[in-house]
Scaffold this motif. Sequence first.
Motif, short mmCIF file in Angstrom:
data_model
loop_
_atom_site.label_atom_id
_atom_site.label_comp_id
_atom_site.label_asym_id
_atom_site.label_seq_id
_atom_site.Cartn_x
_atom_site.Cartn_y
_atom_site.Cartn_z
N GLN A 1 1.20 -0.89 0.25
CA GLN A 1 0.26 -0.03 0.13
C GLN A 1 0.81 1.06 -0.37
OE1 GLN A 1 -2.44 -0.48 3.60
NE2 GLN A 1 -3.99 -1.26 2.17
N VAL A 2 0.38 2.18 -0.37
CA VAL A 2 1.08 3.58 -0.35
C VAL A 2 -0.05 4.92 -0.27
CG1 VAL A 2 3.11 3.06 -1.75
CG2 VAL A 2 0.80 3.68 -3.16
N GLN A 3 0.25 5.37 0.09
CA GLN A 3 -0.49 6.97 0.45
C GLN A 3 -0.15 7.79 -0.12
OE1 GLN A 3 -2.75 7.42 4.14
NE2 GLN A 3 -2.68 9.09 1.78
N ILE A 4 -0.87 8.15 -1.26
CA ILE A 4 -0.81 9.55 -1.78
C ILE A 4 -1.31 11.17 -1.00
CG2 ILE A 4 -1.69 10.37 -4.16
CD1 ILE A 4 0.24 7.40 -4.16
N SER A 5 -0.59 11.67 -1.14
CA SER A 5 -0.99 12.98 -0.46
C SER A 5 -1.02 14.17 -1.65
CB SER A 5 0.20 13.24 0.21
OG SER A 5 -0.57 14.74 1.14
N GLU A 6 -2.52 14.48 -1.79
CA GLU A 6 -2.88 15.34 -2.56
C GLU A 6 -2.26 16.76 -2.45
OE1 GLU A 6 -3.90 15.05 -6.38
OE2 GLU A 6 -3.21 17.36 -5.88
N VAL A 7 -1.48 17.52 -3.03
CA VAL A 7 -0.88 18.91 -3.05
C VAL A 7 -1.36 20.28 -3.65
CG1 VAL A 7 1.09 17.34 -1.86
CG2 VAL A 7 1.11 18.07 -4.66
N GLY A 8 -2.44 19.12 -5.12
CA GLY A 8 -2.72 20.60 -6.21
C GLY A 8 -3.53 21.56 -4.69
N PRO A 9 -4.17 21.85 -4.47
CA PRO A 9 -4.95 22.44 -4.25
C PRO A 9 -3.73 23.62 -3.14
CG PRO A 9 -6.59 20.64 -3.16
CD PRO A 9 -5.29 20.04 -3.70
N ARG A 10 -3.04 22.97 -2.59
CA ARG A 10 -2.14 23.87 -2.46
C ARG A 10 -1.27 24.60 -3.04
NH1 ARG A 10 3.23 24.57 -1.84
NH2 ARG A 10 3.75 22.33 -1.16
N ASP A 11 0.09 23.64 -3.67
CA ASP A 11 0.94 23.70 -4.58
C ASP A 11 0.44 24.29 -6.01
OD1 ASP A 11 3.60 23.68 -5.81
OD2 ASP A 11 4.60 21.37 -4.62
N GLY A 12 -0.26 23.10 -5.82
CA GLY A 12 -0.64 23.93 -7.50
C GLY A 12 -1.26 25.18 -7.87
#
Lengths: 314, 314
Positions: free
Chosen positions: A7-18
Amino acid sequence: MHTKMSQVQISEVGPRDGLQSVKAIMPTAHKLAWVDALVAAGVSEVEVGSFVPARLLPQMADVADVVAHARRHAGLRVLALVPNLRGAQAAAQAGAHKVSVPVSASEAHSLANVRKTRAQMLEEVRSLAAWRAEHAPHMGLEVGMSTAFGCTLQGAVPEDEVIALAEQLVAAGVDEVGLSDTSGMANPAQVRRLFTRLRQALGERAGAAHLHNTRGLGLANCLAAYEAGVRTFDASQGGLGGCPYAPGASGNVVTEDLVFMFEAMGVSTGIDLPRLLAAREALRAGLPEEPLYGMVADAGLPKGFTDTKGATHG
Amino acid sequence: MHTKMSQVQISEVGPRDGLQSVKAIMPTAHKLAWVDALVAAGVSEVEVGSFVPARLLPQMADVADVVAHARRHAGLRVLALVPNLRGAQAAAQAGAHKVSVPVSASEAHSLANVRKTRAQMLEEVRSLAAWRAEHAPHMGLEVGMSTAFGCTLQGAVPEDEVIALAEQLVAAGVDEVGLSDTSGMANPAQVRRLFTRLRQALGERAGAAHLHNTRGLGLANCLAAYEAGVRTFDASQGGLGGCPYAPGASGNVVTEDLVFMFEAMGVSTGIDLPRLLAAREALRAGLPEEPLYGMVADAGLPKGFTDTKGATHG
């Protein structure tokens, strides 16, 4: 059938970094709809914004509202970037589950970016960690070490300095230290070497891989990090943000492509790819002028593609 | 310093795979200039064309002239694709050092592509190998097994069938069998598994990795193949050719990006990156309307980038 599912954890950073990388300001209602679409796809960790002065980053003026909305999703871990103690205090008040503090591995980048030396940033983190321990003990605290794989100002960054700084940051009280390839200079051998050393030095406190696709090596570098034991990966929907140098040269690793790679390999992300691809529409609705990247979005899922839950698409 | 330098062979397939995939016909003089520019960059193996009837592929009508010209470069290995015995005879007469025969792993793809079953193609290869043994014993003979990682028509291709066909091809007399991800369906776990099995089955006769970037996994798949022991990689300058589905979705792995990855990792390619990037201009001059891909070309080399010869660029 996978007898032992990784398993991996995907951390979505688009709303910040993007969103802080583009000039256009996404209206709050669209931000909330985008977060909702990501959660509907199974994304369980989102960095929703930065607690910085609105005069510096007007794109992030509504961050407290976005945190409050995101908190309503049970099971979603809500992250925010904070540059200093004041930002952490605001993030805690808004209800962020975890804050991330950027600290440069490169002295030149640190001075250029925040006008502080690495030693001064370490002191800032120490104050922040002390405040957190007393006033917000349930709020997580991580550092994303930028320019850990090289710096556009000074070029190479000595690996010993990266590891030493990571150890100092843990000693200063942070929960986790991750490594960021801020300018897309990393290669797979370096990623494997540095994350292996980080895990040897920090153990469980070795944090996420934040890798860029500036020179096309984003997924190869994620693969190398995975092989070195990393299980949390930052990525950005549509490749939004990061340091794009040129049209076609995206910055951040594209979440959709990263999820595709892991699911195709039999590594569970917990994310439903068709729904994740559908979430691009929520992003596009809020930023209609911005180009979105993504090879899987362009090519579609391959015929007979089966994800780790056993669902067949494409 | 690298105490034990690894090496890989990059096989440039653009003049064949790239040029036969685009509608425009590159004038012969431009093809020769492009090959010269590739050689000047240190490329030591080029697939320069296909020996197929000119009425089917007018882009390849001058292939014998291109072979003859390329042969003048001492140290360059000149490859040509041939679909059958007649093509191999023409390639031998023109002076190709080695021919490559495409054979589909997928029965559906084989029937759709060449109107022959895999068993019929195996017989064709057997005749070709027998002719080669008698009339052109110094000419190399490899098979590139297309759709080895999946097929747009039938979906998954059983791995046992891929390995069995590879063994039959070696028994039929070919020197090497490589695996091609014709439609960009491979993932790194599959690439590692299949090339590991291929090497176990064929030993030294396990051939090149021909991987596509259709879904963004091209370099990650090359990395996985490298880790499985593969040391020869097909790639195409500017990502020309392959199966591009959509704008931005390139087909073949981009040579420049692949060379960058290996050189950055400390794996020697024998290729000078600035000169390789310069060779794009020769390609562009001959195909001015065609979009060229490449993240390194877009972003430039990173500051302080040092190749495996110790030269610093960027």
